[in-house]
Design an enzyme around this catalytic site. Structure first.
Site, PDB file in Angstrom:
ATOM      1  N   HIS A 194       1.038  -1.356  -0.048  1.00 23.81           N
ATOM      2  CA  HIS A 194      -0.014  -0.025   0.096  1.00 23.81           C
ATOM      3  C   HIS A 194       0.715   1.100   0.067  1.00 23.81           C
ATOM      4  CE1 HIS A 194      -3.323  -2.707   1.617  1.00 23.81           C
ATOM      5  NE2 HIS A 194      -3.620  -2.210   0.863  1.00 23.81           N
ATOM      6  N   CYS A 508      -3.376  -3.983 -18.609  1.00 28.07           N
ATOM      7  CA  CYS A 508      -3.702  -2.887 -17.646  1.00 28.07           C
ATOM      8  C   CYS A 508      -2.988  -2.981 -16.148  1.00 28.07           C
ATOM      9  CB  CYS A 508      -5.193  -3.228 -17.272  1.00 28.07           C
ATOM     10  SG  CYS A 508      -5.646  -4.798 -16.941  1.00 28.07           S
TER      11      CYS A 508
END
Length: 578
Positions: A194, A508
């Site tokens: 994160h 992607c």
């Protein structure tokens, strides 16, 4: 003495500055007995620390820049919810009253109780959330410690400093970003943590997995942080500083040039058009997409509608979101990925008793979970088909591994369309695509391409599954290599298979937005990219300065190489020579 130490470059760029060491070692909490009539004062201290912790996270949440990935917002929201949880609040208060002890000790006792509960849980994902509990409790403990010692938390300015830490969570990184840190160096973490994702969004050069950084680097050391190469240099010599100062000037010139190409098409020097779309997690990401003038949304991750909700969003809630995206794009396409829960993302409202996998990355996730639970999947398909009446929509199926899954989805789409029409609802045509993110799908790409309108390569999972590594595990993070020969073969195989039957193929994953790989992917035949909106202009700049014919002639040399170091050297040569 000059010293170079290596880690994982997780956020590109270069920074020069003096080191600021921030250790997050857990406080040494001692039990202190207090007079019974002082217990209420301890409870007041505890409640005040809770309020300050909530306010700190609220401030962080309000300061999140537009386009911050949804998983960062999710991370902060989870911590904020935990600070409102009655068990975390009432548990320590009960302990203080029973033991006549200080707030810090009561909170630690509650931590131990919660740890035992989490360790007894069979589901590894739920069990792993103890890390979040630890981080929330540490935040409260730090507020208690600051008030007890009269020291304030991080404040003032760190402008131009390089933060060196064992680890740091996204909320604290955002606070330090507002105080001006120039770069980040951590002993733990990897490219898809994160904190790494947020560092890239904030454009903070960062190197993680730099083991023993805290003992090798001293407070105030002059540092060079090279996020491109994954290296940190302490007390560099004059020649090194001169080299990096010139590199910084080049980067700054390049950044200034990006704004000038915003309205220009993405087209190579020899006239080949390239589509550059953006990945979107939340509707508010659309502002960044427009700033970059992206060609559309190449990946809209719908799972963020489901996370942290007491129950799954209904059809109308989803339709409102999808319809808003379609209208905002004003004719540009949006690719909506169907629910990709499981592995590192789950939601309580869809858990099925007895289905907790031993390894969640290999278990009931993504399209497997959706086909297993039509009550979740069908409202999403209905909402997507209704939104498609308002503009161009493509549907993307995650984690396909066999064509039977594809045929099941096609059948459900057709049945849902008939049902909506019978109910008098307006529906639109959708293109159906599949994600290539497991080796089985890449090896079967031609079969999938024959039955789909497009393919989209999800490199994050494809690399993880191909190399058999957990991409967020610091201990094996160094093995996460987009240039591994096996990965390159699967990418080329997928691109060639799609083109052979005339099916468009895009990418992607993180690799699509990394300019280190743009020319290689162009040379392999890729013409459609989707990435974080902040990377669109940088990739466009590389595209516009590339020559497809030269790339096509160079790339076979890379594909024939088998040594990873040789491949990396050839890719550098490709980027420097074309």
């Amino acid at each position: 003495m000059a010293l170079a130490i290596y880690g994982i470059g997780v956020s590109r760029g270069v920074a020069l500055g003096n080191a600021h060491l921030a250790r997050r070692d857990r406080l040494d909490i001692q039990e202190q007995l207090v007079d019974h009539d002082q217990v209420e004062n301890e409870i007041k201290r505890f409640r005040k620390a809770l309020r300050e912790s909530r306010e700190e996270l609220r401030l962080v949440r309000d300061r999140l820049p537009a386009g911050t990935p949804g998983e960062i917002t999710e991370f902060i929201d989870i911590h904020a919810l935990m600070l409102e949880d009655s068990s975390l609040i009432e548990g320590p208060i009960k302990i203080m009253r029973e033991l006549d002890c200080n707030a810090e000790w009561a909170l630690n006792v509650e931590r131990s109780r919660l740890r035992r509960i989490f360790e007894d849980m069979e589901d590894p994902y739920i069990s792993s959330r103890m890390d979040d509990v630890d981080q929330v409790i540490d935040r409260i403990q730090n507020r208690l410690h600051e008030r007890a010692t009269g020291k304030d938390g991080p404040g003032g300015s760190y402008r131009g400093r390089v933060l060196v830490a064992d680890d740091i969570d996204p909320a604290d990184l955002l606070l330090l970003h507002h105080q001006g840190i120039a770069a980040l160096v951590t002993e733990l973490g990897g490219a898809l943590s994160h904190t790494a994702i947020l560092a890239r969004s904030l454009k903070i050069p960062a190197v993680m997995g730099v083991h023993h950084a805290g003992s090798l680097i001293a407070e105030g050391d002059s540092l060079v942080v090279d996020g491109d190469r994954g290296v940190v240099m302490a007390e560099p010599g004059r020649s090194v500083l001169k080299h990096y100062r010139e590199k910084l000037r080049c980067i700054q010139r390049r950044q200034r040039g990006l704004s000038r190409i915003r309205t220009k098409p993405a087209r190579t020097a020899d006239g080949t058009s390239v589509s550059l779309q953006a990945n979107v997690d939340l509707p508010q990401d659309m502002k960044l997409l427009d700033e970059a003038n992206a060609d559309g949304v190449g990946l809209y991750r719908t799972e963020y509608l489901f996370l942290n909700q007491p129950e799954a969003p209904d059809e109308e809630t989803q339709f409102d979101v999808y319809a808003g995206l379609v209208k905002a794009l004003d004719g540009r396409p949006v690719t909506i990925r169907t629910l990709d829960l499981g592995a590192d993302k789950q939601v309580d409202s869809r858990r099925v008793p007895g289905t907790a996998p031993i390894n969640p990355s290999l278990g009931l996730r993504a399209i497997r979970m959706c086909l297993n639970d039509p009550a979740i999947f069908l409202p999403q398909l209905r909402a997507i088909l209704r939104a498609a009446a308002l503009g161009p929509v493509r549907v993307l199926i995650p984690m396909l591994s066999n064509t039977q899954e594809l045929f099941q989805v096609k059948h459900l789409l057709q049945a849902t369309r008939r049902e909506l029409k019978a109910q008098g609802q307006e529906v639109g045509e959708v293109e159906l695509g599949g994600m290539i993110e497991v080796p089985a799908a890449a090896l079967s790409a031609r079969s999938f391409a024959k039955h789909l309108d497009f393919l989209s390569i999800g490199t994050n999972d494809l690399i993880q599954y191909t190399l058999a590594i957990d991409r967020i595990d610091d201990q094996v993070g160094y093995l996460y290599d987009p240039l591994h020969p096996a990965v390159l073969k699967l990418l080329k195989m997928t691109i060639d298979a799609a083109r052979a039957v005339g099916t468009p193929v895009s990418m992607c994953g993180e690799m699509a937005g990394d300019t280190a790989y743009t020319r290689l992917l162009l040379g392999m035949g890729l013409r459609d990219f989707s990435m974080h909106p902040g990377a669109v202009l940088e990739v466009k700049q590389v595209v516009n300065n590339s020559d497809i014919e030269l790339l096509k002639r160079f790339c076979p040399r890379i594909m024939r190489a088998t040594n990873p170091l040789r491949i990396a050297a050839l890719v550098r040569e490709l980027n420097e020579s074309v």
